[in-house]
Scaffold this active site. Structure first.
Site: not given
Length: 472
Positions: A142-143, A167, A219-220, A241-242, A275, A376, A453
Site C-alpha cells: 500500500w505504501n 494490490p 512486502g514483509s 523485495e522484503l 522499507c 522495522e 527490480e
C-alpha cells in the site's frame, strides 16, 4: 476486478477510507479463489499471442500507457493521497516514477539479447535465446501503490509475460485507475488482470497454480518467507523485495547540514512508511550533539496534516495499527533510557481528530537493546545512536538479518569505497539519502529479499534462458 478485458463485480464491496479524515475515498469489489482462477486462465490464454508480438509492438502499448499516465497525472496523484495519506507532492512524484518505469521498459523491450557460443565440435552451432517465462503473479503493497505496480508490470509486459496483479486492499484505487488506462489503450484481453481482496484466497490460489510460473512480491519478510515456501510446490521462480531496517551513518568528517537534510527528506517523505527508510541513525561521538540539535530544529519545522493540503509536508499513517506500533517502540525506548527531543505522541486534537497522525519524532541516547533498533519501525521516528569507530559502526550496522538499503555520510574518499564494500546491503547511498533511479537495480540481500527490480536487471526474472544446439 478487471479480468480478461472486462470489469466484473461481486457481492463483496469494500470501502477504502482516507487515513487523514476517515472519509470514504472509494469502493472496490473483492475477488476470491474463483475470480483469481478466472484471471489465471485469462492470462494463460493470452500469453501465446502476447509473447509472439515483436518487441516493437509490445513497446508501443507501453508508450501509450506512458502517454495516458501523463494526461491523468494529477487525477491519479489525488487518488493516491486519498487512499493512503501521503502528501500530494509525494503522490505526484510517485506518478512520475510510475511513468518513468513504463517509459524505461518501453525502451528496454527492444534490448533483450541472446548469445552465439563457439562450439567444441566443428559441425555444431550453439545459440542462446531468452524467452518470456509465462504467466506472472504480482503482489504489491500500500505504501507505493502505483509505482510498485509499474515496477513489476513494466518489465513483465515488455518481455512478453501476462500478469495477474493483486494490490493491497489498503490502497487499491490507484491500481484500478491504472487498469482503466490499460482498458482505454486497448491492451489485449487477458494480458493484464486485476484482482483485489483478502490475501489468503487470492495469493494461495496464485501460489498453488502450476500455470503461474513466476511471482513478484513486495512486502514483509515474514510473508515473503511463507511465499518462498509455497513456491517450492510448483518450483515457481520468485523475486522478493522484503523488509528493511536501514542504517544511516554520520561520520565525524561529514557535511552535517547535508546529512540532516538527507535524513529528514528520506525519513519523513512518506512518514517513515518505506522499507528503505533510515531506521538506525548512527552518529559519531564528536558530532553527535551538533547533529542532534540541528536535526531537532529541522524536524520542528515540518508541517503535518491532510496530504491534499499543498502546504503540508507529512500526512497521516495508513491506519490505527501503525500508530500503535510506533507508540510501542517509542514507549519502550523511553523506558530503557532514551530521551524525546521532539514528538513522541499521536496528534489527535482539532484537525487531527479523525486521522492517523503522529508527531515527527526524534529520540536521543538510543541503544542497541531497544525495540526500535531491532524491529522495522514503519513510522516517523528517528532514533539516534552513538558510535566511536568505523569498525564498530560497520559491525553494528551489519548485525541484523536485513540487508536492503544503507546510507552513510563522509568526505573521506577512501572511506567512501571501504565502507560501501563492507556494508552488507543491496543498496548503498554515499552522501545520498535517495540513491534510487529507474535505470538502477533495486533490491536487498540476506532476509531483505532476492532478485532485482529496475534497469536492465529488472528484466532478468521475467525471462527464461534457452540453449539451442544445431548439428549441421
Amino acid at each position: 476486478m478487471y479480468i480478461n478485458g472486462e470489469w466484473l463485480e461481486t457481492d463483496q464491496v469494500f470501502e477504502v477510507n482516507n487515513p487523514a479524515t476517515g472519509e470514504k475515498a472509494g469502493t472496490v469489489y473483492f475477488a476470491g479463489e474463483e475470480e483469481t482462477n478466472l484471471a489465471i486462465q485469462a492470462a494463460e490464454k493470452a500469453f501465446p499471442q502476447w509473447a509472439a508480438l515483436t518487441a516493437e509492438q509490445r513497446s508501443s502499448y507501453l508508450w501509450r500507457i506512458v502517454e495516458k499516465l501523463g494526461e491523468k497525472r494529477e487525477e491519479i496523484a489525488q487518488i493516491i493521497t486519498k487512499e493512503m495519506g501521503k502528501t500530494i507532492h509525494h503522490a505526484r512524484q510517485e506518478v512520475g516514477s510510475a511513468i518513468a518505469f513504463f517509459q524505461w521498459y518501453a525502451e528496454e523491450a527492444r534490448r533483450i539479447y541472446g548469445d552465439i557460443i563457439s562450439p567444441s565440435i566443428a559441425n555444431k552451432r550453439i545459440q542462446v535465446i531468452r524467452q518470456p517465462i509465462g504467466v506472472v503473479g504480482a503482489i504489491t503493497p500500500w505504501n507505493f501503490p502505483l509505482s510498485m505496480a509499474a515496477r513489476k508490470l513494466g518489465p513483465a509486459l515488455a518481455t512478453g509475460c501476462t500478469v495477474i496483479l493483486r494490490p493491497s486492499r489498503e490502497a487499491p484505487l490507484s491500481s484500478v485507475a491504472l487498469f482503466k488506462i490499460f482498458d482505454e489503450i486497448g491492451l489485449p484481453k487477458g494480458v493484464a488482470n486485476l484482482v483485489i481482496g483478502q490475501s489468503g484466497p487470492i495469493v494461495n490460489t496464485i501460489m498453488n497454480s502450476s500455470i503461474v510460473k513466476k511471482v513478484s512480491f513486495t512486502g514483509s519478510t515474514e510473508v515473503g518467507k511463507i511465499l518462498i515456501g509455497q513456491s517450492a510446490k510448483t518450483v515457481k521462480r520468485v523475486s522478493m523485495e522484503l523488509g528493511g531496517h536501514a542504517p544511516f551513518i554520520v561520520f565525524d568528517d561529514a557535511d552535517i547540514d547535508l546529512a540532516v537534510e538527507g535524513l529528514v527528506k528520506s525519513k519523513f517523505g512518506s512518514n517513515g512508511q518505506q522499507c528503505i527508510c533510515p531506521n538506525r541513525i548512527y552518529v559519531q561521538d564528536k558530532v553527535y550533539e551538533e547533529f542532534a540539535e540541528k536535526l531537532k530544529e529541522k524536524v520542528q519545522t515540518i508541517k503535518v496534516g491532510n496530504g491534499l493540503d499543498e502546504q503540508n509536508e507529512m500526512g497521516p499513517l495508513v491506519n490505527a495499527g501503525a500508530i500503535e506500533k510506533v507508540q510501542e517502540q517509542v514507549d519502550d525506548a523511553v523506558q530503557l533510557g532514551a530521551s524525546i527531543l521532539n514528538g513522541g505522541r499521536r496528534l489527535s486534537d482539532g484537525s487531527y481528530s479523525n486521522g492517523n497522525f503522529y508527531d515527527p519524532t526524534v529520540l536521543s541516547n538510543v541503544t542497541d537493546n531497544m525495540l526500535i533498533t531491532r524491529e522495522e519501525t514503519f513510522g516517523p521516528v528517528i532514533p539516534l545512536l552513538r558510535f566511536s569507530s568505523e569498525e564498530e559502526v560497520i559491525e553494528r550496522a551489519n548485525a541484523i538479518e536485513y540487508g536492503l538499503a544503507s546510507y552513510f555520510y563522509t568526505k573521506d574518499l577512501s572511506r567512501k569505497y571501504r565502507v560501501s564494500e563492507q556494508l552488507e546491503y543491496g543498496m548503498v547511498g554515499v552522501n545520498d539519502a535517495i540513491p534510487f533511479a529507474v535505470q538502477a537495480p533495486f533490491g536487498g540481500v540476506k532476509e531483505s529479499g532476492m532478485g532485482r527490480e529496475g534497469g536492465k536487471y529488472g528484466l532478468d526474472d521475467y525471462l527464461e534462458t534457452k540453449m539451442i544446439s544445431v548439428q549441421i
